[in-house]
Design a protein around this motif. Structure first.
Motif, short mmCIF file in Angstrom:
data_model
loop_
_atom_site.label_atom_id
_atom_site.label_comp_id
_atom_site.label_asym_id
_atom_site.label_seq_id
_atom_site.Cartn_x
_atom_site.Cartn_y
_atom_site.Cartn_z
N SER A 44 0.83 -1.21 0.00
CA SER A 44 0.00 0.00 0.00
C SER A 44 0.86 1.26 0.00
O SER A 44 0.54 2.24 -0.66
CB SER A 44 -0.92 0.01 1.22
OG SER A 44 -1.81 -1.07 1.16
N ARG A 79 -7.42 5.22 -1.58
CA ARG A 79 -8.37 4.23 -1.08
C ARG A 79 -7.63 3.00 -0.53
O ARG A 79 -7.98 2.47 0.51
CB ARG A 79 -9.33 3.82 -2.19
CG ARG A 79 -10.41 2.86 -1.72
CD ARG A 79 -11.40 2.62 -2.80
NE ARG A 79 -12.02 3.87 -3.20
CZ ARG A 79 -13.29 4.16 -2.97
NH1 ARG A 79 -14.05 3.29 -2.36
NH2 ARG A 79 -13.79 5.30 -3.35
N SER A 80 -6.59 2.57 -1.23
CA SER A 80 -5.82 1.42 -0.78
C SER A 80 -5.12 1.73 0.54
O SER A 80 -5.10 0.89 1.45
CB SER A 80 -4.80 1.06 -1.84
OG SER A 80 -3.91 0.08 -1.36
N HIS A 82 -5.93 4.00 2.86
CA HIS A 82 -6.88 4.13 3.96
C HIS A 82 -7.51 2.80 4.35
O HIS A 82 -7.74 2.55 5.53
CB HIS A 82 -7.95 5.17 3.62
CG HIS A 82 -7.45 6.57 3.73
ND1 HIS A 82 -7.25 7.20 4.93
CD2 HIS A 82 -7.07 7.46 2.78
CE1 HIS A 82 -6.78 8.41 4.74
NE2 HIS A 82 -6.67 8.60 3.44
N SER A 83 -7.76 1.93 3.39
CA SER A 83 -8.31 0.62 3.76
C SER A 83 -7.26 -0.23 4.46
O SER A 83 -7.58 -0.97 5.40
CB SER A 83 -8.87 -0.10 2.54
OG SER A 83 -7.84 -0.40 1.63
N ALA A 86 -7.07 1.10 7.99
CA ALA A 86 -8.22 0.66 8.79
C ALA A 86 -8.07 -0.81 9.18
O ALA A 86 -8.39 -1.20 10.30
CB ALA A 86 -9.51 0.87 8.01
N ALA A 87 -7.56 -1.63 8.26
CA ALA A 87 -7.36 -3.05 8.57
C ALA A 87 -6.26 -3.24 9.62
O ALA A 87 -6.32 -4.17 10.42
CB ALA A 87 -7.00 -3.82 7.31
N THR A 92 -7.02 7.06 10.58
CA THR A 92 -6.52 7.78 9.41
C THR A 92 -6.40 9.27 9.67
O THR A 92 -5.64 9.94 9.00
CB THR A 92 -7.42 7.54 8.19
OG1 THR A 92 -8.75 7.93 8.52
CG2 THR A 92 -7.38 6.10 7.77
#
Length: 113
Positions: A44, A79-80, A82-83, A86-87, A92
């Protein structure tokens, strides 16, 4: 419509796309705290830097007045990132790890401190 109107319309559209690309590039740089966090996978982080390099690079899929490819690549990278954050349990907005709330502390009148 005559040629001048088409040129003005094209210039306005190019400026709008350029402004959107710059806004997304700024958002990528604001997310740099996430890039140093150890819980986020290297894939990421590399995607974010690849998107930045692609955006400022003169080599593009589409010619430079059309920034749709740059915008799309920046959106995918954000998007990658932030995801992945979150994982990994990283907030963030602050760049710190999310923690579960502590159990309530019982206050006793005879306790010191």
């Amino acid at each position: 419509m005559d040629t001048t109107a088409w040129l003005v319309l094209g210039a306005v559209a190019a400026l709008i796309m350029l402004a959107l690309a710059v806004v997304l590039l700024v958002r990528v740089f604001r997310a740099r705290k996430l890039l140093v966090d150890a819980g986020i996978p290297l894939r990421s982080k590399a995607l974010v830097w690849a998107a930045v390099i692609y955006t400022v690079s003169p080599v593009d899929l589409l010619p430079d007045p059309v920034y749709l490819d740059d915008i799309g690549f920046l959106l995918v990278a954000l998007r990658s990132l932030h995801s992945a954050a979150a994982a990994a349990g990283v907030r963030t907005g602050t760049g710190t790890r999310a923690t579960t709330p502590a159990a309530p502390v019982e206050h006793r009148p005879d306790a010191v401190g």
